[in-house]
Design a protein around this motif. Structure first.
Motif, PDB file in Angstrom:
ATOM      1  N   SER A  89       0.677  -1.127  -0.168  1.00 13.72           N
ATOM      2  CA  SER A  89       0.142  -0.079  -0.098  1.00 13.72           C
ATOM      3  C   SER A  89       0.878   1.285  -0.038  1.00 13.72           C
ATOM      4  N   VAL A  90       1.650   1.647   0.870  1.00  9.61           N
ATOM      5  CA  VAL A  90       2.608   2.456   1.134  1.00  9.61           C
ATOM      6  C   VAL A  90       4.033   1.849   1.401  1.00  9.61           C
ATOM      7  N   VAL A  91       4.913   2.418   0.839  1.00 13.90           N
ATOM      8  CA  VAL A  91       6.261   2.216   0.878  1.00 13.90           C
ATOM      9  C   VAL A  91       7.355   3.401   1.303  1.00 13.90           C
ATOM     10  N   SER A  92       8.117   2.951   2.134  1.00 14.12           N
ATOM     11  CA  SER A  92       9.269   4.012   2.415  1.00 14.12           C
ATOM     12  C   SER A  92      10.519   3.186   1.926  1.00 14.12           C
ATOM     13  N   ASP A  93      11.520   4.103   1.236  1.00 17.60           N
ATOM     14  CA  ASP A  93      12.596   3.206   0.866  1.00 17.60           C
ATOM     15  C   ASP A  93      13.789   4.132   1.197  1.00 17.60           C
ATOM     16  N   VAL A 152      15.571   9.302   0.753  1.00 14.53           N
ATOM     17  CA  VAL A 152      14.320   8.893   1.276  1.00 14.53           C
ATOM     18  C   VAL A 152      13.079   9.050   0.508  1.00 14.53           C
ATOM     19  N   LEU A 153      12.362   7.853   0.084  1.00 11.81           N
ATOM     20  CA  LEU A 153      11.287   8.110  -0.839  1.00 11.81           C
ATOM     21  C   LEU A 153       9.990   7.533   0.066  1.00 11.81           C
ATOM     22  N   VAL A 154       8.926   7.939  -0.315  1.00 10.29           N
ATOM     23  CA  VAL A 154       7.709   7.422   0.366  1.00 10.29           C
ATOM     24  C   VAL A 154       6.810   7.247  -0.848  1.00 10.29           C
ATOM     25  N   LYS A 155       6.241   6.112  -1.045  1.00  8.52           N
ATOM     26  CA  LYS A 155       5.352   5.985  -2.302  1.00  8.52           C
ATOM     27  C   LYS A 155       4.040   5.449  -1.820  1.00  8.52           C
TER      28      LYS A 155
END
Length: 171
Positions: free
Chosen positions: A78-82, A137-140
């Motif tokens: 659903s939501v990803v933080s990389d 840092v990415l949030v998708k």
């Protein structure tokens, strides 16, 4: 049908529709964090997808190794933080040299970037990891929609500031 009955019927129909318990929606409590990093609970509630069960998975890597956090709803991303360590001098614009996304918009003086389904920043953080001195840092939002960009932008700067603090980066 007389107008008075029509209005009464419409109100009754709307009331019944609003009370319909079809089992859809968030049947779980929205978290106030993304894998231990504080985040706006109301924004996460709006971003996370309908379902019954939420699981957060940090994978194999620790925060200081460059964590990839999956927020699964009913087993689906659903939501990803990389987060990934980069060498000193790495800038936010460097991220988009190889990461092919459309309609990138920089905001807050170029400190953050957004696109239809994500937001990103780079955090200077020397001396924390041997892998690098800058953390990207990415949030998708994996199953994004027309509201995703504005919701994701609401996460920052608080989420990225909390990430920096959790890493122990110098100010």
């Amino acid at each position: 049908m007389p107008p008075k009955k029509l209005v009464t019927s419409a109100i009754l129909l709307l009331t019944l529709t609003a009370c319909d318990d079809s089992g859809e929606g968030l049947s779980y409590s929205a978290p106030d964090n993304i894998c231990g990093i504080p985040a706006d609970k109301k924004v996460l509630e709006a971003l996370l997808h309908d379902g019954d069960k939420l699981e957060q998975d940090t994978g194999y890597f620790t925060l200081t190794e460059g964590q990839f956090c999956h927020m699964y709803v009913d087993g689906n991303d659903s939501v990803v933080s990389d987060a990934t360590w980069k060498e000193s001098g790495y800038e936010l614009s460097d991220l988009f040299e190889y990461y092919d996304v459309k309609d990138v918009r920089y905001f807050k003086g170029g400190e953050y970037a957004s696109w239809n389904y994500g937001v990103a920043t780079v955090i200077p953080c020397p001396g924390i990891s041997e892998k690098g001195d800058v953390m990207s840092v990415l949030v998708k939002d994996i199953r994004w929609n027309e509201k995703s960009r504005s919701l994701l932008k609401q996460l920052v700067p608080a989420y990225f500031d909390a990430y920096k603090e959790k890493l122990g980066c110098p100010s």
